[in-house]
Scaffold this motif. Structure first.
Motif, PDB file in Angstrom:
ATOM      1  N   CYS A   1       4.851   2.829  -9.157  1.00 21.29           N
ATOM      2  CA  CYS A   1       5.382   2.199 -10.377  1.00 21.29           C
ATOM      3  C   CYS A   1       5.662   3.256 -11.441  1.00 21.29           C
ATOM      4  CB  CYS A   1       4.399   1.169 -10.913  1.00 21.29           C
ATOM      5  SG  CYS A   1       4.260  -0.293  -9.899  1.00 21.29           S
ATOM      6  N   CYS A   2       4.757   4.208 -11.579  1.00 25.46           N
ATOM      7  CA  CYS A   2       4.962   5.285 -12.557  1.00 25.46           C
ATOM      8  C   CYS A   2       6.206   6.098 -12.214  1.00 25.46           C
ATOM      9  CB  CYS A   2       3.739   6.202 -12.603  1.00 25.46           C
ATOM     10  SG  CYS A   2       2.284   5.426 -13.302  1.00 25.46           S
TER      11      CYS A   2
ATOM     12  N   ALA B   1      -3.985   0.468  -3.973  1.00 25.01           N
ATOM     13  CA  ALA B   1      -3.771   0.223  -5.403  1.00 25.01           C
ATOM     14  C   ALA B   1      -3.318   1.503  -6.105  1.00 25.01           C
ATOM     15  CB  ALA B   1      -5.059  -0.311  -6.037  1.00 25.01           C
ATOM     16  N   MET B   2      -3.906   2.643  -5.745  1.00 29.02           N
ATOM     17  CA  MET B   2      -3.491   3.927  -6.345  1.00 29.02           C
ATOM     18  C   MET B   2      -2.059   4.276  -5.959  1.00 29.02           C
ATOM     19  SD  MET B   2      -6.733   6.483  -6.344  1.00 29.02           S
ATOM     20  CE  MET B   2      -7.854   5.905  -5.094  1.00 29.02           C
ATOM     21  N   ARG B   3      -1.701   4.011  -4.718  1.00 26.63           N
ATOM     22  CA  ARG B   3      -0.323   4.284  -4.274  1.00 26.63           C
ATOM     23  C   ARG B   3       0.674   3.387  -5.013  1.00 26.63           C
ATOM     24  NH1 ARG B   3       0.040   7.551   0.234  1.00 26.63           N
ATOM     25  NH2 ARG B   3      -1.911   7.816   1.358  1.00 26.63           N
TER      26      ARG B   3
ATOM     27  N   TYR C   1     -14.683  16.969  -8.316  1.00 30.75           N
ATOM     28  CA  TYR C   1     -14.955  15.631  -7.809  1.00 30.75           C
ATOM     29  C   TYR C   1     -13.967  15.334  -6.699  1.00 30.75           C
ATOM     30  CZ  TYR C   1     -17.641  15.042 -12.085  1.00 30.75           C
ATOM     31  OH  TYR C   1     -18.541  15.190 -13.095  1.00 30.75           O
ATOM     32  N   LYS C   2     -14.421  14.646  -5.714  1.00 27.90           N
ATOM     33  CA  LYS C   2     -13.544  14.241  -4.633  1.00 27.90           C
ATOM     34  C   LYS C   2     -13.564  12.722  -4.556  1.00 27.90           C
ATOM     35  CE  LYS C   2     -12.395  15.188   0.125  1.00 27.90           C
ATOM     36  NZ  LYS C   2     -12.693  16.012   1.295  1.00 27.90           N
ATOM     37  N   LEU C   3     -12.379  12.124  -4.635  1.00 24.49           N
ATOM     38  CA  LEU C   3     -12.283  10.674  -4.545  1.00 24.49           C
ATOM     39  C   LEU C   3     -12.267  10.266  -3.077  1.00 24.49           C
ATOM     40  CD1 LEU C   3      -9.542   9.946  -7.224  1.00 24.49           C
ATOM     41  CD2 LEU C   3     -12.013   9.738  -7.477  1.00 24.49           C
ATOM     42  N   ARG C   4     -13.008   9.249  -2.793  1.00 24.18           N
ATOM     43  CA  ARG C   4     -13.016   8.701  -1.438  1.00 24.18           C
ATOM     44  C   ARG C   4     -12.826   7.178  -1.540  1.00 24.18           C
ATOM     45  NH1 ARG C   4     -17.276  12.244   2.028  1.00 24.18           N
ATOM     46  NH2 ARG C   4     -16.629  14.226   1.148  1.00 24.18           N
TER      47      ARG C   4
END
Length: 69
Positions: free
Chosen positions: A29-30, A22-24, A11-14
């Protein structure tokens, strides 16, 4: 003997810009939480080693069963 077929999916996220940001933020935070906990563990381990060295220097027992002997 039966052989099993293995299937794989790629799968490729786009994400759009908002989703990417938001992912960054989430990964940042992690990373911060992991590094903070790692620093705390290192500090506690260093204190443990210092206490252990002190007890060995003064000849104190290291465990309860050693104190009884």
């Amino acid at each position: 003997m039966t052989e099993k077929m293995r299937l794989a999916f790629k799968y490729k996220l786009r994400p759009n810009r908002k989703q990417e940001q938001a992912m960054r933020n989430f990964s940042g935070c992690c990373r911060f939480a992991y590094n903070a906990l790692l620093a705390q563990e290192k500090e506690e381990y260093q204190e443990y080693l210092e206490e252990l060295e002190s007890r060995l220097c003064w000849g104190e027992a290291l465990r309860k069963d050693e104190a009884k002997a």
